[in-house]
Design a protein around this motif. Structure first.
Motif, PDB file in Angstrom:
ATOM      1  N   PHE A 273       0.866  -1.175   0.000  1.00  0.00           N
ATOM      2  CA  PHE A 273       0.000   0.000   0.000  1.00  0.00           C
ATOM      3  C   PHE A 273       0.902   1.224   0.000  1.00  0.00           C
ATOM      4  O   PHE A 273       1.910   1.257   0.708  1.00  0.00           O
ATOM      5  N   ASP A 274       0.533   2.245  -0.769  1.00  0.00           N
ATOM      6  CA  ASP A 274       1.295   3.482  -0.775  1.00  0.00           C
ATOM      7  C   ASP A 274       0.367   4.668  -0.974  1.00  0.00           C
ATOM      8  O   ASP A 274      -0.238   4.838  -2.030  1.00  0.00           O
ATOM      9  N   CYS A 275       0.263   5.475   0.088  1.00  0.00           N
ATOM     10  CA  CYS A 275      -0.533   6.699  -0.003  1.00  0.00           C
ATOM     11  C   CYS A 275       0.359   7.932  -0.052  1.00  0.00           C
ATOM     12  O   CYS A 275      -0.138   9.059  -0.017  1.00  0.00           O
ATOM     13  N   GLY A 276       1.676   7.707  -0.081  1.00  0.00           N
ATOM     14  CA  GLY A 276       2.596   8.837  -0.140  1.00  0.00           C
ATOM     15  C   GLY A 276       3.023   9.352   1.225  1.00  0.00           C
ATOM     16  O   GLY A 276       3.791  10.305   1.315  1.00  0.00           O
ATOM     17  N   ASP A 277       2.550   8.722   2.315  1.00  0.00           N
ATOM     18  CA  ASP A 277       2.908   9.139   3.668  1.00  0.00           C
ATOM     19  C   ASP A 277       3.483   7.927   4.406  1.00  0.00           C
ATOM     20  O   ASP A 277       2.774   6.933   4.604  1.00  0.00           O
ATOM     21  N   GLU A 278       4.735   8.008   4.827  1.00  0.00           N
ATOM     22  CA  GLU A 278       5.403   6.870   5.463  1.00  0.00           C
ATOM     23  C   GLU A 278       4.701   6.408   6.732  1.00  0.00           C
ATOM     24  O   GLU A 278       4.613   5.208   6.999  1.00  0.00           O
ATOM     25  N   ASP A 279       4.211   7.345   7.546  1.00  0.00           N
ATOM     26  CA  ASP A 279       3.530   6.983   8.789  1.00  0.00           C
ATOM     27  C   ASP A 279       2.248   6.198   8.507  1.00  0.00           C
ATOM     28  O   ASP A 279       1.993   5.156   9.116  1.00  0.00           O
ATOM     29  N   LEU A 280       1.432   6.680   7.574  1.00  0.00           N
ATOM     30  CA  LEU A 280       0.193   5.988   7.227  1.00  0.00           C
ATOM     31  C   LEU A 280       0.476   4.634   6.576  1.00  0.00           C
ATOM     32  O   LEU A 280      -0.170   3.633   6.896  1.00  0.00           O
ATOM     33  N   ASN A 281       1.462   4.605   5.677  1.00  0.00           N
ATOM     34  CA  ASN A 281       1.842   3.329   5.056  1.00  0.00           C
ATOM     35  C   ASN A 281       2.308   2.339   6.119  1.00  0.00           C
ATOM     36  O   ASN A 281       1.919   1.168   6.105  1.00  0.00           O
ATOM     37  N   GLY A 282       3.136   2.796   7.042  1.00  0.00           N
ATOM     38  CA  GLY A 282       3.634   1.928   8.111  1.00  0.00           C
ATOM     39  C   GLY A 282       2.524   1.370   8.965  1.00  0.00           C
ATOM     40  O   GLY A 282       2.565   0.213   9.399  1.00  0.00           O
ATOM     41  N   PHE A 283       1.507   2.186   9.209  1.00  0.00           N
ATOM     42  CA  PHE A 283       0.394   1.710  10.017  1.00  0.00           C
ATOM     43  C   PHE A 283      -0.314   0.538   9.340  1.00  0.00           C
ATOM     44  O   PHE A 283      -0.508  -0.511   9.948  1.00  0.00           O
ATOM     45  N   ILE A 284      -0.724   0.705   8.102  1.00  0.00           N
ATOM     46  CA  ILE A 284      -1.499  -0.344   7.430  1.00  0.00           C
ATOM     47  C   ILE A 284      -0.636  -1.578   7.137  1.00  0.00           C
ATOM     48  O   ILE A 284      -1.108  -2.705   7.196  1.00  0.00           O
ATOM     49  N   LEU A 285       0.636  -1.375   6.852  1.00  0.00           N
ATOM     50  CA  LEU A 285       1.508  -2.496   6.500  1.00  0.00           C
ATOM     51  C   LEU A 285       2.022  -3.256   7.725  1.00  0.00           C
ATOM     52  O   LEU A 285       2.299  -4.452   7.632  1.00  0.00           O
ATOM     53  N   THR A 286       2.139  -2.576   8.871  1.00  0.00           N
ATOM     54  CA  THR A 286       2.766  -3.194  10.038  1.00  0.00           C
ATOM     55  C   THR A 286       1.903  -3.164  11.308  1.00  0.00           C
ATOM     56  O   THR A 286       1.772  -4.169  11.998  1.00  0.00           O
ATOM     57  N   ASP A 287       1.343  -2.003  11.623  1.00  0.00           N
ATOM     58  CA  ASP A 287       0.722  -1.810  12.931  1.00  0.00           C
ATOM     59  C   ASP A 287      -0.742  -2.218  13.051  1.00  0.00           C
ATOM     60  O   ASP A 287      -1.205  -2.535  14.149  1.00  0.00           O
ATOM     61  N   ALA A 288      -1.489  -2.205  11.971  1.00  0.00           N
ATOM     62  CA  ALA A 288      -2.932  -2.471  12.046  1.00  0.00           C
ATOM     63  C   ALA A 288      -3.269  -3.796  12.745  1.00  0.00           C
ATOM     64  O   ALA A 288      -4.159  -3.813  13.610  1.00  0.00           O
ATOM     65  N   PRO A 289      -2.588  -4.917  12.432  1.00  0.00           N
ATOM     66  CA  PRO A 289      -2.924  -6.163  13.129  1.00  0.00           C
ATOM     67  C   PRO A 289      -2.683  -6.088  14.646  1.00  0.00           C
ATOM     68  O   PRO A 289      -3.465  -6.620  15.428  1.00  0.00           O
ATOM     69  N   LEU A 290      -1.604  -5.418  15.057  1.00  0.00           N
ATOM     70  CA  LEU A 290      -1.315  -5.269  16.483  1.00  0.00           C
ATOM     71  C   LEU A 290      -2.390  -4.417  17.172  1.00  0.00           C
ATOM     72  O   LEU A 290      -2.852  -4.754  18.260  1.00  0.00           O
ATOM     73  N   TYR A 291      -2.785  -3.328  16.543  1.00  0.00           N
ATOM     74  CA  TYR A 291      -3.840  -2.482  17.111  1.00  0.00           C
ATOM     75  C   TYR A 291      -5.134  -3.285  17.269  1.00  0.00           C
ATOM     76  O   TYR A 291      -5.845  -3.147  18.255  1.00  0.00           O
ATOM     77  N   ARG A 292      -5.436  -4.124  16.291  1.00  0.00           N
ATOM     78  CA  ARG A 292      -6.634  -4.960  16.364  1.00  0.00           C
ATOM     79  C   ARG A 292      -6.511  -5.982  17.491  1.00  0.00           C
ATOM     80  O   ARG A 292      -7.421  -6.161  18.292  1.00  0.00           O
ATOM     81  N   LYS A 293      -5.365  -6.650  17.560  1.00  0.00           N
ATOM     82  CA  LYS A 293      -5.142  -7.677  18.591  1.00  0.00           C
ATOM     83  C   LYS A 293      -5.256  -7.078  19.987  1.00  0.00           C
ATOM     84  O   LYS A 293      -5.822  -7.687  20.894  1.00  0.00           O
ATOM     85  N   GLU A 294      -4.720  -5.888  20.176  1.00  0.00           N
ATOM     86  CA  GLU A 294      -4.740  -5.228  21.487  1.00  0.00           C
ATOM     87  C   GLU A 294      -6.042  -4.457  21.737  1.00  0.00           C
ATOM     88  O   GLU A 294      -6.172  -3.776  22.746  1.00  0.00           O
ATOM     89  N   LYS A 295      -6.981  -4.559  20.784  1.00  0.00           N
ATOM     90  CA  LYS A 295      -8.282  -3.880  20.877  1.00  0.00           C
ATOM     91  C   LYS A 295      -8.157  -2.355  21.020  1.00  0.00           C
ATOM     92  O   LYS A 295      -8.916  -1.713  21.714  1.00  0.00           O
ATOM     93  N   LEU A 296      -7.183  -1.802  20.305  1.00  0.00           N
ATOM     94  CA  LEU A 296      -6.972  -0.357  20.301  1.00  0.00           C
ATOM     95  C   LEU A 296      -7.662   0.325  19.134  1.00  0.00           C
ATOM     96  O   LEU A 296      -8.045   1.490  19.236  1.00  0.00           O
ATOM     97  N   ALA A 297      -7.784  -0.381  18.022  1.00  0.00           N
ATOM     98  CA  ALA A 297      -8.446   0.170  16.831  1.00  0.00           C
ATOM     99  C   ALA A 297      -8.825  -0.965  15.901  1.00  0.00           C
ATOM    100  O   ALA A 297      -8.209  -2.030  15.920  1.00  0.00           O
ATOM    101  N   VAL A 298      -9.841  -0.718  15.107  1.00  0.00           N
ATOM    102  CA  VAL A 298     -10.255  -1.648  14.063  1.00  0.00           C
ATOM    103  C   VAL A 298      -9.991  -0.951  12.732  1.00  0.00           C
ATOM    104  O   VAL A 298     -10.342   0.218  12.559  1.00  0.00           O
ATOM    105  N   THR A 299      -9.350  -1.690  11.832  1.00  0.00           N
ATOM    106  CA  THR A 299      -8.988  -1.112  10.540  1.00  0.00           C
ATOM    107  C   THR A 299      -9.845  -1.721   9.446  1.00  0.00           C
ATOM    108  O   THR A 299     -10.140  -2.912   9.453  1.00  0.00           O
ATOM    109  N   TYR A 300     -10.246  -0.861   8.511  1.00  0.00           N
ATOM    110  CA  TYR A 300     -11.055  -1.255   7.364  1.00  0.00           C
ATOM    111  C   TYR A 300     -10.257  -0.957   6.100  1.00  0.00           C
ATOM    112  O   TYR A 300      -9.642   0.104   5.994  1.00  0.00           O
TER     113      TYR A 300
END
Length: 184
Positions: A24-51
């Motif tokens: 995924f590439d939206c042109g922002d490293e922070d946003l790309n990093g979230f969807i590529l790396t952090d989203a599953p962890l946030y879901r597992k820890e019940k911090l956020a749900v990603t769509y």
């Protein structure tokens, strides 16, 4: 892009806990990093749900994503009680509280290749309707800590600054009152 065209062309999918996004590439490293790396962890820890959003014709190509979590607008978000009282006037006197429930858009990114096609605005409309259709959570507001570059986008979509304290900061707290949809 109109609502009907958006729903005919795209599907919004709630990511599973261990689901991984390969590219995924939206042109922002922070946003790309979230969807590529952090989203599953946030879901597992019940911090956020990603769509994720993908074209119906190609389920392997994600064109956008957003994450949602719980939030609140609180008296502590205002630099004075007077400003909070002005904000809370939208409620009946007997419903004035020290905080009000909200849903937070944690991250929202649209693929570089589709920028300017109104996908982000369609997603904001979807999120607003998601929380007002059948009143799923009882939240009144949608909040976002918008990057400075994204503030004009959120303002065009009906969000307003919560206060003036963060006007010159890298991110700014904006909100949308879901009751404003009733006035449309």
């Amino acid at each position: 892009m109109e609502d009907k065209e958006f729903t005919e062309r795209y599907t919004i999918h709630r990511m599973a806990e261990q689901e991984i996004v390969a590219a995924f590439d939206c042109g922002d490293e922070d946003l790309n990093g979230f969807i590529l790396t952090d989203a599953p962890l946030y879901r597992k820890e019940k911090l956020a749900v990603t769509y994720t959003v993908f074209e119906k014709s190609n389920h392997n190509h994600i064109v956008a994503f957003f994450s949602l979590s719980n939030d609140r607008i609180s008296i502590s978000d205002f630099d004075s009680k007077t400003k909070y009282n002005r904000f809370s006037r939208r409620f009946n006197n007997h419903k004035r509280l020290k905080s009000y429930p909200a849903a937070k858009i944690g991250r929202l990114g649209v693929s570089e290749s589709l920028k300017g096609m109104n996908i982000g605005s369609m997603l904001l409309k979807f999120i607003k309707l998601y929380f007002t259709t059948d009143n799923k959570t009882g939240c009144r507001f949608i909040t976002v800590d918008a990057y400075a570059a994204a503030i004009p986008f959120y303002l065009r979509n009906g969000f307003v600054p919560l206060n003036e304290e963060d006007a010159d900061e890298p991110t700014r707290l904006l909100y949308f009152d879901l009751n404003d949809l009733d006035e449309d």
